[in-house]
Design a protein around this motif. Structure first.
Motif, PDB file in Angstrom:
ATOM      1  N   TYR A 537       0.837  -1.204   0.000  1.00  0.00           N
ATOM      2  CA  TYR A 537       0.000   0.000   0.000  1.00  0.00           C
ATOM      3  C   TYR A 537       0.871   1.253   0.000  1.00  0.00           C
ATOM      4  N   HIS A 539       1.052   5.161   0.513  1.00  0.00           N
ATOM      5  CA  HIS A 539       0.340   6.294   1.111  1.00  0.00           C
ATOM      6  C   HIS A 539       0.466   7.533   0.227  1.00  0.00           C
ATOM      7  N   THR A 561      -2.418   5.915  13.237  1.00  0.00           N
ATOM      8  CA  THR A 561      -2.602   4.948  12.145  1.00  0.00           C
ATOM      9  C   THR A 561      -1.972   3.615  12.504  1.00  0.00           C
ATOM     10  N   CYS A 725       5.018   4.385   3.689  1.00  0.00           N
ATOM     11  CA  CYS A 725       4.458   5.535   4.398  1.00  0.00           C
ATOM     12  C   CYS A 725       5.185   6.828   4.027  1.00  0.00           C
ATOM     13  N   LYS A 727       4.846   9.694   0.492  1.00  0.00           N
ATOM     14  CA  LYS A 727       4.364   9.894  -0.883  1.00  0.00           C
ATOM     15  C   LYS A 727       5.497   9.888  -1.905  1.00  0.00           C
ATOM     16  N   TRP A 749      -3.031   4.048  -1.257  1.00  0.00           N
ATOM     17  CA  TRP A 749      -3.520   4.127   0.127  1.00  0.00           C
ATOM     18  C   TRP A 749      -4.044   5.550   0.313  1.00  0.00           C
ATOM     19  N   ASP A 752      -7.835   5.404   5.112  1.00  0.00           N
ATOM     20  CA  ASP A 752      -7.390   4.417   6.106  1.00  0.00           C
ATOM     21  C   ASP A 752      -8.410   3.312   6.304  1.00  0.00           C
TER      22      ASP A 752
END
Length: 904
Positions: A537, A539, A561, A725, A727, A749, A752
Motif C-alpha cells: 500500500y 500512502h 494509524t 508511508c 508519498k 492508500w 485508512d
C-alpha cells in the motif's frame, strides 16, 4: 622515486610469505593438488538430478522454475568464463541454487582438468557480508550431495578459544597468539595434530560457532585448523570485506578462483572501505613510545639485537641502532606538527559536533616529507661528521628503506619482545599505504602520463582531517573508487566474478562503478503467488522528508494509524525509519503523548539499538514476544532491515517511514558525489559507462528500500503486507527502481478505513495458507533434518550413525591425547551421564554439541571411568543401541503426527 632493486625484491618476498594473516605455523603446501569433488552417493538417490548446460546438477528437491533459471545463469557464466550479476528475490532459494550449480560445475571441471595436460586447480571463494550469513550458507551446503574440501576463514578475535585470551582483541591478541605458538605454550596448538585433523576433516562443514565447538572437543585451535584446511580447500567461505581489503589479497591464493559475492548489494561501499586507510594522532604519539621501548630493549638484550642485525644485513641496509633513533624522531616531529595543525582556523564545524578539513589527497606526501624532519636538530640527532639515513626526515629517496627498517623491526620484536608494538605497526601500515600511492604517481611520471587524470589513484582519494568531541584528530584517506579493489582482484587472474543479491537493480550502475564487464545478467521473478501472499500500500500524503520531519501533527497522525493497524495485524510488525534521528523524534513525541503506552497494551515494543553488540538480546526478546504480538522499531541499513531473517510470524507487516536517502550532511558522501560528477564530465571517460551523482544518490535509497521490503517474504509460503508511508515512494525515479516482484502488488492508500478493511480480509484469508504451510513443513522437516544430521555427525568423528572411526585414525589421534579415558568419556556424550551416580546430566545445545564440563565434574567422571573401563565399554555399546531405539520411536511419533494432521 627510484626504488633500489634489492628493496623491490624484499617487498615481493614479504608479500609471498602471507605474513599478515596466514602465519608460518600453518603448513603451506607449495604444490598443486587437484582431485575430484566427492559426492554423497546415498543422498544422490533422494535428490533431483538435472542437466543444465551439459552439467549434471543434484538438487535437494524438485527445483522451482526460478531456481532452474538461476542455476542455468550460473553455469552459463562459468562455462564462458564470464562475470555475472544475478538478482533473485529473498525467499527464492538463491544460496542453495548457487551452491548446487557452482559445485556441480566445479565437479565436472575437475574431471576435465584431471585429463588435461596443463591442469588448473580452479576453486570457489564464496563470500557474504557477515559470518552470521555464512552460517546460513553452511546450513544450505549440508543439504547438498556435494562434499568439497572446505575452509571458513575468520580472525583470531572470532576463533580463539583460550580462556586467558578472552579479554584481549585485535593486534594484541594476534601478537599474544603468535608468541604463545612460537613458545609452544598454547594447549590448543599442536602442529602435527592440526595437520592430521585438517587432512581427515577436510570436508567438514561448519559455521563459526560449530568450528569453535569442534575445537573445544578435539583440543585444537579453530583459527589455525581453518587456515590449515586452506591447503586442500575447494570451497573457501569468508566475509567479503576480507577479500576486498588490500592486505588480505595476498593471504589466500585467489588465482583461477571463482569469486562469489552473496548479499552483494553493499559491495561497492565495502570495496571503498577496503582501499581506505587512516591513523589517529594518538596512534602516532604512542607509536613513538612503542619504538623507544623496543630500542631500549635492543640495547640491553644482545640476543634481540643480533637477530635484528642478521635480518637487516640480509636486506642490505644499515643495521646501526642510530637509524631507529632517527626513525623515532621522525614520528615525534610529525606528532608535534599535528598538535599545532589542530589549531588551524580552516577547520569547519559540522552538525556532529566534530570539526573537519578536506584536502587533495596528494597533499599527504608533502605533509609527511616536510614535517618528519627535525630541521633545527632540536633532538641532537646528528653532528657534522655523523648523519643517519633519516636525520632529515622521510623523503622520496629514503622512503622504501624507511619501511624496510620498520618492517624488519616488527618481525623480530613481534616474536621476541614482550612489549606490544601495535601502535608502531599502525604507523608503519599507514606509511606503507601512502608509499604505494606515491609509487603509482612516480610510475605515471615515468610514462609521461597526467598526474591530474582521474585514472591516477591519488585522485581517487580524498585526504580528510577530523577532530572529534574529545579533541582527538584522525587522518583519513578516503577511497572514492570501488573499482580499485576489483582491479587488484582481477590482476590475480580471476576465473569469474559472480555478484548476487535480492537487490542489484539497476544493473548498469555495477558496470559503471566496478568497471568490470558483466556479460551474464539475471533479474528473477519471485517464487510466491503475489495475489495470495503479498499486498503493498502506497500512502498518498505522508511526507517525512528532511524539511517535514519536525511536523508534530504528522508524527502523531502516523502513530494513531499504526495503533489502529496493530489491532488487526497478527504477530510481529517491523517499523523501519529512514534514519536514527527520525526514529528518535518519533519515539520522543510518542512517549510524551503516551502513544507508546497504548501501543504496548496491544504489542510489545522494542527498539533497534545503535550498538550492534546489544542487538542479539533485543532480537531474542522480540522472537519470544512476536507470536503473541510485537513491534520492532528499526532503521534502514541496520541489522534489522538487512541482516536478520524475519520469517513467518516474525514479520507479518512492514511499515517504511521516510525514503532512506543517505544523509547529505555526511562529508564523505558529498566527496563521493563530487567525484562522480567530475568523472561524468571528464572527456577521458567518454568511452566508458558513467553515472551522475544524483542518479547514484537515488539508487542508494532504492537499494535500502528493496532490502527492507525483502524482510516480509522469506519463503514460498510466507505472506505479509508492505506499507509505504511516504508519498515520495511514488516518484517516478524511485518507483521504477523498486523490485520488479513488488511493483505489480502496489495499491494506492488514500483512505485508512478502506485499507484497514482490505488488510483484515487479507489476514483472515491467509490463515488457510498458514495451515497449509505448517502441514508441508511437518512433512518435509524430518527428511531434511535427517540429511543435515548426517553431515553434523562428522563433529563426533563418525561418517554415519553406526560407524566408528577407523582404527588407523584412532591410533593417530591417540598420539596427541595422553588421557585416552578423557576422550572416550567425551565421545560417550550424554547417555552415560544418566547411568552415573552423583553427576549432572549433560545438556545439548541447538547444534547437538556438548557444552564444556566444569573441571570438578570432569575430574569426577574421569575417576569413574578409570576405575572401570570394562563398564565404560558396556555403556558405550548400550548407548548406541538405545540411541537407535530412541530415533525409531521419534520417527514413529512424527509419522503419527503427520497422519493426525492430515485427518484434521
Amino acid at each position: 622515486m627510484k626504488i633500489p632493486f634489492q628493496i623491490q625484491q624484499y617487498f615481493s618476498s614479504k608479500q609471498a610469505q602471507h605474513h599478515k594473516l596466514l602465519d608460518e605455523e600453518s603448513e603451506q603446501l607449495h604444490k598443486m593438488i587437484i582431485k575430484e569433488i566427492d559426492i554423497d552417493s546415498n543422498m544422490c538417490k533422494k535428490q533431483t538430478q538435472l542437466i543444465l548446460g551439459d552439467t549434471p546438477v543434484y538438487f535437494p528437491h524438485k527445483p522451482y522454475e526460478v531456481q532452474k533459471i538461476y542455476m542455468e545463469s550460473v553455469i552459463k557464466s562459468l562455462n564462458k568464463k564470464q562475470n555475472a550479476l544475478l538478482e533473485s528475490p529473498t525467499g527464492t532459494g538463491k544460496t542453495l541454487s548457487l551452491l548446487c550449480a557452482s559445485l556441480a560445475w566445479l565437479k565436472k571441471n575437475r574431471k576435465e582438468q584431471l585429463n588435461s595436460e596443463q591442469p588448473k586447480n580452479i576453486k570457489i571463494i564464496y563470500s557474504s557480508r557477515t559470518h552470521a550469513q555464512l552460517k546460513q550458507v553452511a546450513m544450505e551446503l549440508k543439504k547438498t550431495v556435494y562434499k568439497p574440501n572446505v575452509s571458513i576463514l575468520g580472525s583470531r578475535d572470532q576463533y580463539c578459544i583460550r580462556g586467558d585470551f578472552s579479554m584481549i582483541k585485535g593486534t594484541i591478541l594476534n601478537q599474544s597468539c603468535r608468541k604463545s605458538v612460537k613458545a609452544n605454550q598454547c594447549q590448543f596448538y599442536k602442529k602435527d595434530h592440526l595437520l592430521l585433523m585438517a587432512q581427515n576433516y577436510s570436508t567438514l562443514i561448519s559455521s563459526l560457532e560449530e568450528a569453535k565447538q569442534f575445537g573445544y572437543k578435539n583440543k585444537l585451535c579453530p583459527y589455525y585448523f581453518e587456515r590449515q584446511r586452506l591447503d586442500y580447500a575447494d570451497l573457501i567461505l569468508l566475509p567479503y570485506n576480507y577479500l576486498l581489503e588490500k592486505e588480505f589479497q595476498d593471504v589466500v591464493q585467489i588465482e583461477d578462483s571463482i569469486l562469489i559475492f552473496d548479499e552483494a548489494h553493499n559491495v561497492q561501499s565495502t570495496a571503498e572501505d577496503g582501499s581506505s586507510f587512516l591513523i589517529t594522532h594518538n596512534n602516532i604519539i604512542e607509536a613513538e613510545k612503542d619504538l623507544e621501548k623496543w630500542i631500549d630493549e635492543l640495547e640491553s638484550v644482545s640476543v634481540f639485537y643480533d637477530q635484528l642485525r642478521t635480518k637487516l644485513n640480509s636486506a642490505k641496509i644499515s643495521s646501526e641502532l642510530k637509524e631507529y633513533r632517527s626513525i623515532m624522531i621522525t614520528i615525534r616531529v610529525f606528532a608535534q606538527y599535528l598538535e599545532l595543525f589542530k589549531k588551524n582556523q580552516e577547520f569547519v564545524n559540522s552538525d556532529k559536533d566534530e570539526r573537519y578539513m578536506i584536502l587533495d589527497a596528494r597533499q599527504i606526501q608533502s605533509m609527511i616529507f616536510d614535517n618528519t624532519q627535525d630541521k633545527e636538530n632540536t633532538f641532537r640527532l646528528w653532528s657534522d661528521n655523523s648523519q643517519t639515513n633519516y636525520a632529515k626526515g622521510v623523503n622520496k629517496n629514503n622512503f622504501a628503506k624507511y619501511l624496510i627498517h620498520c618492517t624488519v623491526l616488527i618481525e623480530v620484536m613481534g616474536e621476541l619482545s614482550q612489549i606490544p608494538g601495535y601502535h608502531f605497526e599502525s604507523w608503519v601500515k599507514f606509511m606503507k599505504n601512502v608509499f604505494d600511492l606515491i609509487k603509482v604517481d612516480d610510475e605515471r611520471e615515468k610514462q609521461k602520463l597526467s598526474l591530474n587524470s582521474l585514472q591516477n589513484e591519488f585522485n581517487q582519494y580524498k585526504l580528510s582531517f577530523l577532530i572529534d568531541q574529545s579533541n582527538q584528530l584522525s587522518i583519513n584517506m578516503w577511497c572514492l573508487e570501488p573499482s580499485l579493489a576489483f582491479q587488484r582482484l582481477c590482476n590475480k587472474s580471476i576465473y569469474s566474478i559472480l555478484l548476487t543479491s535480492g537487490t542489484l537493480t539497476p544493473m548498469a550502475s555495477w558496470v559503471c562503478e566496478l568497471r568490470q564487464p558483466f556479460d551474464v545478467q539475471l533479474v528473477n521473478e519471485h517464487i510466491i503467488d503475489l495475489n495470495k501472499n503479498l499486498r503493498v500500500y502506497q500512502h498518498k500524503s505522508f511526507d517525512f522528508s528532511y524539511n517535514q520531519r519536525n511536523n508534530e501533527e504528522q508524527i502523531g497522525r502516523f502513530g494513531v494509524t499504526l495503533l489502529n493497524f496493530c489491532q488487526i495485524i497478527p504477530n510481529g510488525i517491523l517499523v523501519i525509519f529512514s534514519s536514527y534521528s527520525l526514529m528518535n523524534k518519533f519515539r520522543s513525541k510518542w512517549t510524551y503523548n503516551k502513544l507508546i503506552t497504548r501501543l504496548c497494551e496491544i504489542k510489545a515494543c522494542l527498539w533497534e539499538p545503535q550498538q550492534s553488540t546489544e542487538m542479539q538480546n533485543v532480537f531474542d526478546t522480540y522472537k519470544q514476544k512476536a507470536k503473541k504480538g510485537a513491534i520492532m522499531f528499526a532503521v534502514h541499513r541496520g541489522k534489522v532491515a538487512e541482516g536478520i531473517d524475519f520469517s513467518d510470524e516474525l514479520c507479518r507487516a512492514i511499515f517504511l517511514v521516510g525514503v532512506p536517502y543517505p544523509p547529505k550532511q555526511d562529508n564523505r558522501l558529498l566527496e563521493k558525489m563530487g567525484y562522480l560528477d567530475k568523472l561524468f564530465n571528464d572527456p577521458e571517460f567518454n568511452n566508458q559507462q558513467r553515472i551522475r551523482s544524483s542518479e547514484w544518490y537515488t539508487q542508494q535509497a532504492i537499494r535500502a528500500t528493496n532490502q527492507a521490503m525483502g524482510r516480509v517474504i522469506r519463503h514460498i509460503n510466507d505472506y505479509g503486507i508492505v506499507f509505504l508511508c511516504d508519498k515520495r515512494f511514488e516518484y517516478k525515479d524511485i518507483k521504477q527502481g523498486l523490485s520488479k516482484w513488488v511493483q505489480p502488488a502496489i495499491q494506492p492508500w488514500i483512505n485508512d478505513d478502506d485499507v484497514m478493511k482490505q488488510t483484515k480480509e487479507f489476514y483472515n484469508r491467509t490463515t488457510t495458507i498458514q495451515e497449509q504451510c505448517i502441514k508441508e513443513q511437518i512433512c518435509q522437516k524430518p527428511i531434511q533434518e535427517q540429511e543435515v544430521k548426517k553431515r553434523q555427525l562428522q563433529f563426533f568423528g563418525l561418517q554415519n550413525k553406526n560407524d566408528k572411526l577407523s582404527d588407523e585414525f584412532q591410533q593417530k589421534i591417540s598420539k596427541f591425547d595422553n588421557k585416552s579415558t578423557e576422550k572416550q568419556y567425551i565421545n560417550l556424550k550424554t547417555y552415560e551421564m544418566n547411568q552415573l551416580p552423583q553427576n549432572k546430566q549433560l545438556k545439548l545445545n541447538n547444534s547437538n554439541s556438548l557444552k564444556i564440563l566444569d573441571k570438578q565434574q570432569f575430574d569426577e567422571n574421569c575417576n569413574y571411568f578409570n576405575s572401570d573401563s570394562t563398564h565404560m565399554q558396556q555403556i558405550s555399546s548400550k548407548m548406541i543401541v538405545d540411541n537407535q531405539n530412541i530415533e525409531q520411536i521419534e520417527f514413529k511419533q512424527k509419522k503419527l503426527c503427520i497422519k493426525l494432521k492430515n485427518k484434521k
